[in-house]
Write a protein that holds these residues in place. Structure first.
Motif, mmCIF file in Angstrom:
data_model
loop_
_atom_site.group_PDB
_atom_site.id
_atom_site.type_symbol
_atom_site.label_atom_id
_atom_site.label_comp_id
_atom_site.label_asym_id
_atom_site.label_seq_id
_atom_site.Cartn_x
_atom_site.Cartn_y
_atom_site.Cartn_z
ATOM 1 N N GLN A 135 2.124 5.034 -1.103
ATOM 2 C CA GLN A 135 1.442 6.239 -1.577
ATOM 3 C C GLN A 135 1.923 6.614 -2.975
ATOM 4 O O GLN A 135 1.167 7.186 -3.760
ATOM 5 N N PRO A 173 -8.758 0.086 -6.461
ATOM 6 C CA PRO A 173 -9.320 1.119 -5.588
ATOM 7 C C PRO A 173 -8.203 1.774 -4.768
ATOM 8 O O PRO A 173 -7.261 1.108 -4.344
ATOM 9 N N ASP A 174 -8.330 3.077 -4.542
ATOM 10 C CA ASP A 174 -7.318 3.808 -3.767
ATOM 11 C C ASP A 174 -5.919 3.560 -4.318
ATOM 12 O O ASP A 174 -4.973 3.271 -3.570
ATOM 13 N N ALA A 175 -5.799 3.648 -5.634
ATOM 14 C CA ALA A 175 -4.508 3.396 -6.280
ATOM 15 C C ALA A 175 -3.477 4.429 -5.846
ATOM 16 O O ALA A 175 -3.808 5.581 -5.577
ATOM 17 N N PRO A 176 -2.207 4.024 -5.778
ATOM 18 C CA PRO A 176 -1.152 4.980 -5.438
ATOM 19 C C PRO A 176 -0.903 5.938 -6.592
ATOM 20 O O PRO A 176 -1.355 5.705 -7.718
ATOM 21 N N LYS A 177 -0.181 6.995 -6.323
ATOM 22 C CA LYS A 177 0.263 7.892 -7.386
ATOM 23 C C LYS A 177 1.414 7.199 -8.112
ATOM 24 O O LYS A 177 2.269 6.584 -7.482
ATOM 25 N N ARG A 179 0.804 -1.220 0.000
ATOM 26 C CA ARG A 179 0.000 0.000 0.000
ATOM 27 C C ARG A 179 0.847 1.285 0.000
ATOM 28 O O ARG A 179 0.706 2.131 0.868
ATOM 29 N N GLY A 223 -0.926 15.237 -3.953
ATOM 30 C CA GLY A 223 -2.085 15.308 -4.828
ATOM 31 C C GLY A 223 -1.905 16.109 -6.097
ATOM 32 O O GLY A 223 -2.858 16.303 -6.852
ATOM 33 N N THR A 267 -8.696 12.094 -14.526
ATOM 34 C CA THR A 267 -8.309 11.925 -13.126
ATOM 35 C C THR A 267 -7.222 12.889 -12.668
ATOM 36 O O THR A 267 -7.057 13.080 -11.462
ATOM 37 N N ASN A 268 -6.476 13.493 -13.594
ATOM 38 C CA ASN A 268 -5.423 14.403 -13.158
ATOM 39 C C ASN A 268 -5.087 15.435 -14.230
ATOM 40 O O ASN A 268 -5.557 15.371 -15.364
#
Length: 215
Positions: free
Chosen positions: A49, A73-77, A47, A121, A200-201
């Motif tokens: 970041q 789900p909740d994928a890292p950068k 997990r 982020g 998404t970005n």
């Protein structure tokens, strides 16, 4: 502490990156992987970041691994590692949702700063590196350009101004100064633009602008 996973098929590169990042003081390398298959497993287990991943690796390459990791789900950068000998894999990784890429000879201070940036982020869309290289790999085929222009047609005039500024590598603060908006207002515009375009970005938004040849 920012949790980072390093993925590269060369042990020396992995060791060097670990030393650089852990010397920063606020970053911890939670694991290493030698190829894409190991990266997929490690990302789910550890997990992190942020994932620093080489584009070209034997077996499961960085592109295939990126698709799997970013779909979770909740994928890292995800930051792709590469050299100036780039190819279409880098562009495709950005389309999949990678937040940018670093050259393997990036100075230590910039490497740590990049990890902090994406962990906070923000996408890595710098005027000096990322923007130039994205431009080099955008396929401006007529069909793609037309599709991108249709996509951008849903934006208001102000939103189009904001996304064009993003494509030039400007930060929210810089966009605000240029367009005479508060940083909070710019941030709100960016969020609405991404939602309207289904992105998404900021890097993906910049690619749409480049595809439409409107930068």
């Amino acid at each position: 502490m920012i949790r980072v996973l390093i993925v590269d098929d060369e042990a020396l590169v992995r060791s060097g990156l670990r030393l650089i990042l852990e010397a920063a003081g606020d970053i911890v390398v939670v694991g290493e992987a030698r190829d894409g298959a190991e990266a997929i497993s490690a990302a789910g287990r550890l997990r992190p970041q942020v994932v620093l991943m080489d584009v070209r690796m034997p077996g499961v390459d960085g592109l295939a691994a990126a698709a799997r990791i970013l779909s979770a789900p909740d994928a890292p950068k995800l930051i792709m590692l590469t050299t100036f000998d780039l190819d279409e894999y880098v562009h495709e990784a950005l389309r999949l949702g990678a937040v940018g890429f670093l050259l393997k000879d990036t100075p230590p201070r910039e490497l740590a700063a990049a990890v902090r940036t994406v962990a906070g982020g923000q996408a890595m869309l710098s005027p000096t590196v990322t923007k130039r290289l994205i431009s080099a790999f955008v396929d401006r085929a007529p069909s793609r350009a037309e599709a991108a222009r249709r996509q951008l047609a849903s934006l208001t005039g102000r939103e189009e101004e904001v996304i064009r500024a993003l494509a030039r590598g400007l930060s929210n603060a810089e966009v605000g100064r240029e367009l005479r908006l508060t940083e909070a207002t710019v941030k709100a515009h960016v969020s609405r633009v991404l939602a309207k375009l289904g992105l998404t970005n900021r890097v993906q938004a910049a690619i749409v602008v480049h595809d439409a040849d409107l930068h």
